[in-house]
Each structure stands twice: as structure tokens, then as C-alpha cells.
Design a protein around this motif. Structure first.
Motif, PDB file in Angstrom:
ATOM      1  N   PRO A 205       0.818  -1.219   0.000  1.00 29.17           N
ATOM      2  CA  PRO A 205       0.000   0.000   0.000  1.00 29.17           C
ATOM      3  C   PRO A 205       0.847   1.262   0.000  1.00 29.17           C
ATOM      4  O   PRO A 205       0.406   2.312  -0.462  1.00 29.17           O
ATOM      5  CB  PRO A 205      -0.823  -0.089   1.291  1.00 29.17           C
ATOM      6  N   SER A 206       2.076   1.175   0.492  1.00 34.06           N
ATOM      7  CA  SER A 206       2.928   2.383   0.525  1.00 34.06           C
ATOM      8  C   SER A 206       3.586   2.674  -0.820  1.00 34.06           C
ATOM      9  O   SER A 206       4.297   3.661  -0.950  1.00 34.06           O
ATOM     10  CB  SER A 206       4.010   2.244   1.601  1.00 34.06           C
TER      11      SER A 206
ATOM     12  N   GLU B  11      -0.724  -0.992  -6.148  1.00 32.94           N
ATOM     13  CA  GLU B  11      -1.719  -2.070  -6.002  1.00 32.94           C
ATOM     14  C   GLU B  11      -2.861  -1.900  -7.012  1.00 32.94           C
ATOM     15  O   GLU B  11      -3.249  -2.858  -7.695  1.00 32.94           O
ATOM     16  CB  GLU B  11      -2.302  -2.068  -4.575  1.00 32.94           C
ATOM     17  N   GLU B  12      -3.378  -0.669  -7.093  1.00 32.37           N
ATOM     18  CA  GLU B  12      -4.498  -0.441  -8.014  1.00 32.37           C
ATOM     19  C   GLU B  12      -4.110  -0.732  -9.454  1.00 32.37           C
ATOM     20  O   GLU B  12      -4.854  -1.345 -10.209  1.00 32.37           O
ATOM     21  CB  GLU B  12      -4.921   1.027  -7.950  1.00 32.37           C
TER      22      GLU B  12
ATOM     23  N   THR C 110       1.475  -8.823  -1.294  1.00 27.66           N
ATOM     24  CA  THR C 110       1.413  -7.437  -0.845  1.00 27.66           C
ATOM     25  C   THR C 110       1.724  -7.355   0.650  1.00 27.66           C
ATOM     26  O   THR C 110       2.178  -8.332   1.247  1.00 27.66           O
ATOM     27  CB  THR C 110       0.071  -6.774  -1.216  1.00 27.66           C
TER      28      THR C 110
ATOM     29  N   GLY D  16      -7.377  -4.074   6.282  1.00 22.59           N
ATOM     30  CA  GLY D  16      -6.341  -3.902   5.252  1.00 22.59           C
ATOM     31  C   GLY D  16      -6.372  -5.031   4.225  1.00 22.59           C
ATOM     32  O   GLY D  16      -6.120  -4.806   3.035  1.00 22.59           O
TER      33      GLY D  16
ATOM     34  N   ALA E  30      -6.867  -4.399   0.273  1.00 17.29           N
ATOM     35  CA  ALA E  30      -5.912  -4.923  -0.717  1.00 17.29           C
ATOM     36  C   ALA E  30      -6.630  -5.803  -1.740  1.00 17.29           C
ATOM     37  O   ALA E  30      -6.350  -5.724  -2.943  1.00 17.29           O
ATOM     38  CB  ALA E  30      -4.805  -5.711  -0.014  1.00 17.29           C
TER      39      ALA E  30
ATOM     40  N   ARG F 146      -8.369  -3.415  -4.114  1.00 21.24           N
ATOM     41  CA  ARG F 146      -7.450  -2.696  -5.015  1.00 21.24           C
ATOM     42  C   ARG F 146      -6.845  -3.636  -6.055  1.00 21.24           C
ATOM     43  O   ARG F 146      -6.645  -3.266  -7.200  1.00 21.24           O
ATOM     44  CB  ARG F 146      -6.298  -2.080  -4.218  1.00 21.24           C
TER      45      ARG F 146
END
Ligand SMILES: NC(=O)c1ccc[n+]([C@@H]2O[C@H](COP(=O)([O-])OP(=O)(O)OC[C@H]3O[C@@H](n4cnc5c(N)ncnc54)[C@H](OP(=O)(O)O)[C@@H]3O)[C@@H](O)[C@H]2O)c1
Length: 293
Positions: free
Chosen positions: A52-53, A58-59, A76, A96, A100, A103
Motif C-alpha cells: 500500500p505504501s 496495487e491499483e 502485498t 487492510g 488490498a 485494489r
């Protein structure tokens, strides 16, 4: 491309994985991501690692994988960044995972790492328990930990994880005799992050950025003789064939760079004297280096 078991997890992964950090930035288009993922699959690179960072990574991966999700092992990270929920809590892991999944446009995460939390979080238990519940619920196939040093060793010994991710490169050989060898002996998969040591040969002067600057300093200190096939070849093959390493995660947004690393790893392990010289150089110049790049 060689495929290997990820420890005893039952997953098989390509010896070269794509570290998808560089496709998260605003300067990358969907078309470029599509081309990168297409090249990865053509090369037999089936392991894709994001977080996510990593901006929009991810998207973008989720979009690029439409119709080809089943061909990859999707990895991830978790632990932070869920709006309205404090970082590094059980609810942040549980929510989360769902974020994930959404995404990445999938119904399961093949690998979900706790993204470099400290020992205090690990021993508290709630975060690890929440990740285990996601595994029991079928949303995560393999619980993993990404980090270094003391927390990494704790994770390896805890029995709570099927795989770990840590720095392994010519410039970061410290974990090989410790956490990596112990993880492998216990049947955990090991993903080598920063296998090219951030490519320090690219810079004439020491970069200001902390980790790249440290990589540059170590590279200079090792004073290695030039490798006829180039530094990327030397670094990739050292890490990919280091004992205990299941796969390397190469960070690039460039299809040509991924193809070069894939070709290097297909050449096989470095000749024994070359690998031996890298180990000796590290022991001599870097035996006292603490911390990871
Ligand atoms: N805490 C964590 O969990 C964590 C932390 C760090 C890294 N990671 C994982 O490890 C992956 C890799 O880490 P990283 O990107 O920091 O380090 P890296 O893979 O060691 O180095 C990346 C650098 O090497 C260059 N490069 C790649 N292929 C090349 C080639 N064939 N020839 C010359 N240069 C080449 C890239 O440049 P170009 O962009 O120009 O190709 C980039 O500057 C990440 O994407 C991530 O998946 C995880």
C-alpha cells in the motif's frame, strides 16, 4: 525461467519476482504498467510484490491483471494506511486485507506480509492473530513478515509465518548466515528484497538519499573487480542463488531491465570462485556493517 517452491507453503514462484514499487508513481501510465506485466508473464516471471505504501502500485497491478490473475503469485503488505483505523492493530490488518483485495481486484492474496513492524508489535499478538484469521478465512494463502534483524528472527522462529522477506545482496550478506539460513531450515520461503542493492553503480558521487547513499558507500568500500557481464548480472545471480533464497524481488518499471535480470538468472549461479570472492570481500570490508540497506 526457473520456478521454485516457496519453502513448504505449497506455492511455486519464479526465481525472479517483480518488485512493483516503481510503478506506483504519477509519472507511470497504465499502458506502461500493462507492458511491464505483459513482459513479466512472457518471461515466466510470475511473482509480483507490491504494498500500500507504493503509491498507486496495487491499483495499477489490479487493473493490469484483469483476465490473467490466475497466472501470478500476488504478494502485498499490511499494517498501516487504512482510513479511520490506527496502524498496527488487529482491525487494521483485517480491514487492510479487504482493502488490498479490492485494489488488486482479486478474492485472495497469495502472500500477505506484515510490512516491517517492530518486535513490540509482533510479540503483542493481536496483529499476528488477525493475519492468521485472514488465512483461516481463505483471504490470504500465506502469512509472511517483511523486515530485518531482531523482529525478522522472531518471525522466523514464531511458527506464525510461511515466508519472510528481507534484504539480501552483495552489499547485504549479513542475513544469509542468520535469519535466511534458519528460515530455510524451518521450511519458510525467503524473498530477497533489494537484490541489486539499489543499483549503486549508477552514481558517480554518493547520493543524498539514505539507503541509496549507504549502498553506494558499501559498493565503493568493497572495491570489487569489474564483472564481464555487468554489475546487475553479478548482483542478481549472487542473490538469486544464495543458499536459502527462494526468489529475488527486482525493483524496476522497465521491461528491458526485468528481461536483463531474467536472462542473468537463467545463466545460473555465479562460478564458485566469483561467489567466494564476493563473500570474502564482504567479510573483509563489511563484516562490521550493521543495519540493512
Ligand atoms: N520493507 C520492504 O518490505 C521492502 C523494502 C525495500 C524493497 N522491497 C521489495 O524489494 C523490491 C526491490 O527493491 P528496490 O527496488 O529498493 O531495490 P533493487 O531491486 O535492489 O534495485 C532497484 C534499482 O535497480 C535498478 N535496476 C533494475 N534492474 C536493472 C538492470 N537490469 N540493470 C541496471 N539497473 C537495474 C532499478 O532501476 P530502474 O528503475 O531504472 O530499472 C532501480 O534503480 C521492491 O520493489 C519491493 O518489492 C521491500
Amino acid at each position: 525461467m526457473e520456478h521454485r517452491p516457496l519453502g513448504a507453503t505449497g506455492l511455486r514462484i519464479s526465481a525472479v519476482g517483480l518488485g512493483a514499487g516503481r510503478i506506483g508513481g504519477p509519472d507511470v501510465s497504465d499502458t506502461e504498467v500493462d507492458a511491464l506485466v505483459g513482459t513479466a508473464l512472457d518471461l515466466g516471471v510470475t511473482l509480483l510484490d507490491t504494498a500500500p505504501s507504493y503509491g498507486l502500485s496495487e491499483e495499477r497491478l489490479g487493473r493490469a491483471l484483469a483476465g490473467r490473475r490466475e497466472r501470478v503469485v500476488l504478494s502485498t503488505k499490511l499494517g498501516y494506511g487504512v482510513p479511520g483505523i490506527p496502524d498496527w492493530t488487529g482491525p487494521c490488518i483485517t480491514a487492510g486485507v479487504d482493502v488490498a483485495l479490492s485494489r488488486l481486484r482479486t478474492d485472495r492474496l497469495d502472500l500477505a506480509h506484515l510490512h516491517s513492524c517492530g518486535l513490540d508489535v509482533l510479540v503483542r499478538g493481536d496483529v499476528v492473530d488477525a493475519l492468521q484469521r485472514a488465512v483461516a478465512a481463505g483471504k490470504v494463502r500465506v502469512a509472511a513478515y517483511s523486515g530485518e534483524d531482531e523482529p525478522l528472527l522472531w518471525a522466523v522462529r514464531s511458527g506464525a509465518f510461511g515466508a519472510v522477506q528481507c534484504s539480501v545482496s552483495v552489499l547485504d550478506q549479513g542475513p544469509l548466515a542468520g535469519a535466511v539460513s534458519e528460515a530455510s531450515a524451518r521450511g519458510l520461503g525467503v524473498l530477497a528484497k533489494r537484490p541489486l542493492g539499489n543499483g549503486p553503480w549508477r552514481f558517480r558521487d554518493q547520493p543524498a538519499e539514505g539507503d541509496v547513499g549507504e549502498a553506494w558507500r558499501r559498493f565503493r568500500a568493497l572495491a570489487l573487480p569489474p564483472h564481464p557481464l555487468g554489475w546487475a548480472d553479478l548482483f542478481a545471480r549472487f542473490a538469486a542463488f544464495a543458499p536459502g533464497v527462494s526468489a529475488i524481488l527486482v525493483g524496476t518499471g522497465r521491461p528491458a531491465h526485468l528481461a536483463e535480470v531474467a536472462a542473468s538468472v537463467e545463466r545460473g549461479a555465479l562460478e564458485a570462485p566469483v561467489a567466494g570472492a564476493l563473500r570474502s570481500a564482504f567479510l573483509q570490508a563489511g563484516g562490521g556493517w550493521t543495519g540493512r540497506i
